[in-house]
Design a protein around this motif. Structure first.
Motif, PDB file in Angstrom:
ATOM      1  N   VAL A 109      30.117 -29.371 -25.418  1.00  0.00           N
ATOM      2  CA  VAL A 109      28.876 -28.993 -25.662  1.00  0.00           C
ATOM      3  C   VAL A 109      28.712 -29.181 -27.548  1.00  0.00           C
ATOM      4  O   VAL A 109      29.811 -29.134 -28.252  1.00  0.00           O
ATOM      5  CB  VAL A 109      28.833 -27.413 -25.758  1.00  0.00           C
ATOM      6  N   VAL A 110      27.686 -29.920 -27.654  1.00  0.00           N
ATOM      7  CA  VAL A 110      27.502 -30.226 -28.990  1.00  0.00           C
ATOM      8  C   VAL A 110      26.077 -29.653 -29.496  1.00  0.00           C
ATOM      9  O   VAL A 110      24.915 -30.184 -29.078  1.00  0.00           O
ATOM     10  CB  VAL A 110      27.336 -31.969 -29.092  1.00  0.00           C
ATOM     11  N   GLU A 146      12.977 -21.593 -31.115  1.00  0.00           N
ATOM     12  CA  GLU A 146      11.989 -20.382 -30.251  1.00  0.00           C
ATOM     13  C   GLU A 146      13.176 -19.242 -30.007  1.00  0.00           C
ATOM     14  O   GLU A 146      13.597 -18.621 -28.847  1.00  0.00           O
ATOM     15  CB  GLU A 146      11.481 -20.847 -28.563  1.00  0.00           C
ATOM     16  N   GLY A 147      14.282 -19.292 -30.885  1.00  0.00           N
ATOM     17  CA  GLY A 147      15.626 -18.617 -30.744  1.00  0.00           C
ATOM     18  C   GLY A 147      16.478 -18.790 -29.489  1.00  0.00           C
ATOM     19  O   GLY A 147      17.353 -18.128 -29.151  1.00  0.00           O
ATOM     20  N   VAL A 148      16.379 -20.206 -29.325  1.00  0.00           N
ATOM     21  CA  VAL A 148      17.249 -20.884 -28.450  1.00  0.00           C
ATOM     22  C   VAL A 148      18.005 -21.849 -29.081  1.00  0.00           C
ATOM     23  O   VAL A 148      17.630 -22.626 -29.563  1.00  0.00           O
ATOM     24  CB  VAL A 148      16.362 -21.324 -27.219  1.00  0.00           C
ATOM     25  N   ALA A 149      19.323 -22.034 -29.057  1.00  0.00           N
ATOM     26  CA  ALA A 149      20.377 -22.788 -29.365  1.00  0.00           C
ATOM     27  C   ALA A 149      20.020 -24.174 -28.720  1.00  0.00           C
ATOM     28  O   ALA A 149      20.020 -24.132 -27.354  1.00  0.00           O
ATOM     29  CB  ALA A 149      21.775 -22.446 -29.423  1.00  0.00           C
ATOM     30  N   ILE A 150      20.007 -25.119 -29.110  1.00  0.00           N
ATOM     31  CA  ILE A 150      19.881 -26.365 -28.473  1.00  0.00           C
ATOM     32  C   ILE A 150      20.915 -27.370 -28.939  1.00  0.00           C
ATOM     33  O   ILE A 150      21.586 -27.669 -30.001  1.00  0.00           O
ATOM     34  CB  ILE A 150      18.693 -26.967 -29.141  1.00  0.00           C
ATOM     35  N   GLY A 151      21.555 -27.973 -27.688  1.00  0.00           N
ATOM     36  CA  GLY A 151      22.629 -28.994 -27.705  1.00  0.00           C
ATOM     37  C   GLY A 151      22.793 -29.844 -26.571  1.00  0.00           C
ATOM     38  O   GLY A 151      21.956 -29.700 -25.505  1.00  0.00           O
ATOM     39  N   PHE A 152      23.635 -30.877 -26.817  1.00  0.00           N
ATOM     40  CA  PHE A 152      23.836 -31.771 -25.583  1.00  0.00           C
ATOM     41  C   PHE A 152      25.045 -31.426 -24.935  1.00  0.00           C
ATOM     42  O   PHE A 152      26.075 -30.487 -25.542  1.00  0.00           O
ATOM     43  CB  PHE A 152      24.085 -33.086 -26.046  1.00  0.00           C
ATOM     44  N   SER A 153      25.241 -31.217 -23.399  1.00  0.00           N
ATOM     45  CA  SER A 153      26.122 -30.973 -22.755  1.00  0.00           C
ATOM     46  C   SER A 153      26.093 -31.719 -21.262  1.00  0.00           C
ATOM     47  O   SER A 153      25.153 -32.267 -21.245  1.00  0.00           O
ATOM     48  CB  SER A 153      26.063 -29.436 -22.651  1.00  0.00           C
ATOM     49  N   ALA A 154      27.364 -31.758 -20.746  1.00  0.00           N
ATOM     50  CA  ALA A 154      27.508 -32.071 -19.391  1.00  0.00           C
ATOM     51  C   ALA A 154      27.966 -31.011 -18.448  1.00  0.00           C
ATOM     52  O   ALA A 154      29.097 -30.221 -18.558  1.00  0.00           O
ATOM     53  CB  ALA A 154      28.543 -33.304 -19.598  1.00  0.00           C
ATOM     54  N   ALA A 155      27.269 -31.058 -17.555  1.00  0.00           N
ATOM     55  CA  ALA A 155      27.744 -30.051 -16.426  1.00  0.00           C
ATOM     56  C   ALA A 155      29.090 -30.625 -15.510  1.00  0.00           C
ATOM     57  O   ALA A 155      29.380 -31.777 -15.391  1.00  0.00           O
ATOM     58  CB  ALA A 155      26.866 -30.016 -15.152  1.00  0.00           C
ATOM     59  N   PRO A 170      16.248 -33.230 -20.232  1.00  0.00           N
ATOM     60  CA  PRO A 170      15.900 -32.247 -21.154  1.00  0.00           C
ATOM     61  C   PRO A 170      15.752 -30.733 -20.790  1.00  0.00           C
ATOM     62  O   PRO A 170      15.719 -30.685 -19.337  1.00  0.00           O
ATOM     63  CB  PRO A 170      14.397 -32.674 -21.683  1.00  0.00           C
ATOM     64  N   SER A 171      15.992 -29.860 -21.955  1.00  0.00           N
ATOM     65  CA  SER A 171      15.970 -28.394 -21.455  1.00  0.00           C
ATOM     66  C   SER A 171      14.473 -28.293 -21.282  1.00  0.00           C
ATOM     67  O   SER A 171      13.622 -28.716 -21.551  1.00  0.00           O
ATOM     68  CB  SER A 171      16.783 -27.669 -22.515  1.00  0.00           C
ATOM     69  N   THR A 172      14.144 -26.810 -21.173  1.00  0.00           N
ATOM     70  CA  THR A 172      13.129 -26.141 -21.175  1.00  0.00           C
ATOM     71  C   THR A 172      12.603 -25.974 -22.731  1.00  0.00           C
ATOM     72  O   THR A 172      11.226 -25.999 -22.958  1.00  0.00           O
ATOM     73  CB  THR A 172      12.794 -24.867 -20.412  1.00  0.00           C
ATOM     74  N   VAL A 173      13.277 -26.009 -23.537  1.00  0.00           N
ATOM     75  CA  VAL A 173      12.884 -25.777 -24.994  1.00  0.00           C
ATOM     76  C   VAL A 173      13.486 -27.191 -25.763  1.00  0.00           C
ATOM     77  O   VAL A 173      14.667 -27.218 -25.834  1.00  0.00           O
ATOM     78  CB  VAL A 173      13.539 -24.257 -25.602  1.00  0.00           C
ATOM     79  N   THR A 225      15.836 -22.598 -21.887  1.00  0.00           N
ATOM     80  CA  THR A 225      17.142 -23.069 -21.992  1.00  0.00           C
ATOM     81  C   THR A 225      17.090 -24.195 -23.046  1.00  0.00           C
ATOM     82  O   THR A 225      16.252 -24.726 -23.261  1.00  0.00           O
ATOM     83  CB  THR A 225      17.829 -23.618 -20.686  1.00  0.00           C
ATOM     84  N   GLY A 226      18.541 -24.414 -23.621  1.00  0.00           N
ATOM     85  CA  GLY A 226      18.492 -25.303 -24.715  1.00  0.00           C
ATOM     86  C   GLY A 226      19.412 -26.524 -24.435  1.00  0.00           C
ATOM     87  O   GLY A 226      19.702 -27.444 -25.377  1.00  0.00           O
ATOM     88  N   GLY A 227      19.984 -26.614 -23.013  1.00  0.00           N
ATOM     89  CA  GLY A 227      20.896 -27.651 -22.869  1.00  0.00           C
ATOM     90  C   GLY A 227      20.270 -29.040 -22.473  1.00  0.00           C
ATOM     91  O   GLY A 227      19.640 -28.791 -21.347  1.00  0.00           O
ATOM     92  N   ILE A 228      20.471 -29.968 -23.294  1.00  0.00           N
ATOM     93  CA  ILE A 228      20.102 -31.245 -22.994  1.00  0.00           C
ATOM     94  C   ILE A 228      21.159 -31.907 -22.314  1.00  0.00           C
ATOM     95  O   ILE A 228      22.476 -32.185 -22.885  1.00  0.00           O
ATOM     96  CB  ILE A 228      19.821 -32.005 -24.109  1.00  0.00           C
ATOM     97  N   ARG A 229      21.175 -32.119 -20.857  1.00  0.00           N
ATOM     98  CA  ARG A 229      22.071 -32.530 -20.027  1.00  0.00           C
ATOM     99  C   ARG A 229      22.371 -34.007 -19.967  1.00  0.00           C
ATOM    100  O   ARG A 229      21.231 -34.873 -19.723  1.00  0.00           O
ATOM    101  CB  ARG A 229      22.013 -31.944 -18.712  1.00  0.00           C
ATOM    102  N   GLU A 230      23.476 -34.179 -19.886  1.00  0.00           N
ATOM    103  CA  GLU A 230      24.214 -35.684 -19.923  1.00  0.00           C
ATOM    104  C   GLU A 230      25.159 -35.790 -18.739  1.00  0.00           C
ATOM    105  O   GLU A 230      25.483 -34.747 -18.350  1.00  0.00           O
ATOM    106  CB  GLU A 230      24.979 -36.160 -21.267  1.00  0.00           C
TER     107      GLU A 230
END
Length: 182
Positions: A125-126, A132-141, A95-98, A155-160
């Motif tokens: 990125v989906v 909290e003003g942060v875009a949230i979505g799924f992504s892979a590094a 999970p992200s921080t937000v 941050t709003g990146g939920i990492r896969e």
């Protein structure tokens, strides 16, 4: 206390109880605009079905129906669910921080390859929510890492994993429902 005084106190008590009940109802019905009106209700772990308790990979019961992405905040798990409620894939995420709030969303935008809000190059990125003003979505590094984000940054990146990110990319087109459960 006179009879008229006790009647007055009883009347005030009834009014106070009615006001508290009304405010409690309003609080339970107060859903942020971005969630829509049909958000799934939060469910305590004690209300999980026996299958959910015995199998952490089981699709949450309160996750809607039809083709959708389901994201469970407590277990950091995602399910890609087909049109006949058949799980096509499930996987853990970092999970992200937000976090998004529990509710019903839809995929709003996608990006093939960009730099994440944490400075890491990411792909597939989906996006589906804002909080909290942060875009949230799924992504892979791009490098395949799924390290926990810096808790000091919003941050709003939920990492896969890259493989899971590729599956999400193919499945989660613009408009696809995303159901977030506690």
């Amino acid at each position: 206390m006179s009879r008229s005084s006790s009647g007055f106190v009883a009347g005030l008590t009834a009014v106070a109880l009615a006001a508290v009940g009304f405010l409690a109802y309003q609080a339970s019905a107060n859903v942020p605009d971005q969630l829509g009106k049909d958000r799934p209700e939060a469910s305590a772990s004690s209300s999980k079905t026996p299958a959910e308790k015995s199998d952490p990979k089981a699709l949450p019961a309160e996750s809607g129906s039809g083709a959708r992405v389901v994201y469970a905040l407590d277990s950091d798990r995602v399910w890609l669910v087909g049109s006949r409620n058949k799980v096509q894939r499930t996987f853990e995420v970092t999970p992200s921080t937000v976090d998004p709030l529990p509710g019903k969303y839809a995929v709003t935008s996608r990006s093939g390859t960009i730099t994440g809000s944490d400075g890491v190059p990411i792909e597939h990125v989906v996006r589906f929510a804002n909080n909290e003003g942060v875009a949230i979505g799924f992504s892979a590094a791009v490098d395949g890492s799924t390290a926990s984000p810096d808790p000091e940054k919003k941050t709003g990146g939920i990492r896969e994993s890259r493989a899971d990110g590729s599956a999400m990319w193919k499945f989660a087109e613009i408009g696809r429902p995303v159901i977030v459960v506690p």
